[in-house]
Design an enzyme around this catalytic site. Structure first.
Site, short mmCIF file in Angstrom:
data_model
loop_
_atom_site.label_atom_id
_atom_site.label_comp_id
_atom_site.label_asym_id
_atom_site.label_seq_id
_atom_site.Cartn_x
_atom_site.Cartn_y
_atom_site.Cartn_z
CG HIS A 67 -2.07 -0.96 1.07
ND1 HIS A 67 -2.60 -1.66 2.13
CD2 HIS A 67 -2.78 -1.33 -0.04
CE1 HIS A 67 -3.59 -2.43 1.68
NE2 HIS A 67 -3.72 -2.25 0.37
CD GLU A 70 -0.75 0.57 4.34
OE1 GLU A 70 -0.11 -0.48 4.45
OE2 GLU A 70 -1.97 0.61 4.11
CG HIS A 195 -0.42 -3.88 5.23
ND1 HIS A 195 -1.18 -3.42 4.20
CD2 HIS A 195 -0.06 -5.15 4.89
CE1 HIS A 195 -1.30 -4.36 3.27
NE2 HIS A 195 -0.63 -5.43 3.66
#
Ligand code: 0X9
Ligand code: ZN
Length: 314
Positions: A67, A70, A195
């Site tokens: 992601h 992040e 994450h």
């Protein structure tokens, strides 16, 4: 390389330079390998880190930056790689693990998204593939794995931040991971995907509330990791299956890895708990990386003892 600042976030061009420097500085311990290409044709690399050995080694997988926003995840992979290559002499657990295990680490998986989060939109999450005649961009790569694809907690609308893509593993970044991991699957002991945020150690599954086969053992290992982490800094993590303690979602890499047969498969959600969220200040990189390293070392220690019979102490 001694000048590289691990307490800062770095744009992708600096990370590419750092990747080369790590490879050049530790030819005995590290090989740099090509994983595949992003949609925008940037090369994705993974490091293989371990002592050379004649025996067949097990694999410990870690990916960061699936992601884009992040950033602490990417900073953590860099930190952890340094722990492996520069500090193994002062850590028995890591030193012993490097004999039996090769660490496969992808420092940034969603490179197109990461670049975009630096240049254009700090809070971009997805990849950058165009859809619907370029009216919308990006797939949530953690909804695109071939694991109950797009059934729950994912959207078929490209405008959504959880867009699952146009089919299972439709995205080149996801195909690259699935291909490599499938090809070495019988050797993988542990699959970690990093994450932020939320301070959670998540177990399978996301796509169902049913427990995985190895649920009890994973829970024990996860809870020990969280306890170690708290010992370092006092930071509190919750441990449990993703669908129970976070939310349900399909198409995640962790669930896909679990169903491929890996005995241990965790999603880490690093700091914080929402005060800064994805925009975690640089002042928290060092403490976050130190506490997370302790948690992961406790997992490695468990694997050492279970599989290689090393009562490593420490
Ligand atoms: O939604 C996600 O993909 C993860 N949370 S995040 O805020 N980092 O985007 C959580 C994934 C939950 N665990 C899995 N089911 N893999
Ligand atoms: Zn995430």
């Amino acid at each position: 390389l001694s000048s590289f600042d691990y307490t800062k976030y770095h744009p992708m061009n600096e990370i590419y330079t750092w990747i080369d420097q790590i490879k050049d500085a530790h030819p005995d311990l590290v090989t740099l390998n090509y994983l595949g290409s992003t949609y925008e044709t940037r090369p994705i690399y993974y490091f293989k880190i371990g002592f050379p050995s004649d025996k067949k080694k097990k694999i410990f997988w870690m990916d960061c930056g699936i992601h884009a926003r992040e950033w602490i995840s990417v900073a953590f992979c860099q930190w952890f790689i340094r722990e492996l290559v520069e500090r193994y002499n002062s850590n028995n657990v890591i030193n012993e693990a490097l004999e039996n295990i090769d660490f496969y680490i992808v420092p940034v998986l969603n490179i197109d998204g990461y670049v975009y989060s630096w240049t254009t939109d700090r809070f971009w999450r997805k990849s950058r593939s165009p859809h619907n005649n370029k009216t919308c961009y990006g797939v949530d790569l953690n909804r695109n794995f071939d694991s109950n694809w797009c059934t729950i907690g994912a959207s078929s609308d490209c405008n959504s931040i959880t867009f699952c893509g146009t089919g299972p593993a439709s995205e080149p970044e996801v195909r690259a991971v699935q291909q490599l991991v499938s090809s070495v699957k019988s050797d993988i002991l542990c699959f970690l995907t990093m994450h932020s945020y939320g301070q959670l150690i998540l177990l399978p599954y996301g796509y169902t509330k049913d427990p995985s086969v190895n649920h009890e053992e994973m829970l024990t290992v996860g809870q020990k990791a969280a306890a170690r982490l708290a010992q370092i800094s006092g930071t509190q993590y919750r441990v449990g299956s993703a669908s129970h303690i976070l939310y349900s979602n399909s198409g995640s890499s962790r669930d896909w890895a679990t169903d491929l047969g890996f005995p241990f498969s965790f999603t880490f959600e690093l700091r914080d708990n929402g005060t800064y969220g994805f925009a975690l200040p640089e002042g928290q990189i060092k403490p976050t990386c130190e506490e997370t390293t302790a948690a992961i070392v406790s997992i490695i220690e468990y694997l050492n003892e279970k599989h290689f019979n090393n009562a490593s102490g420490n």
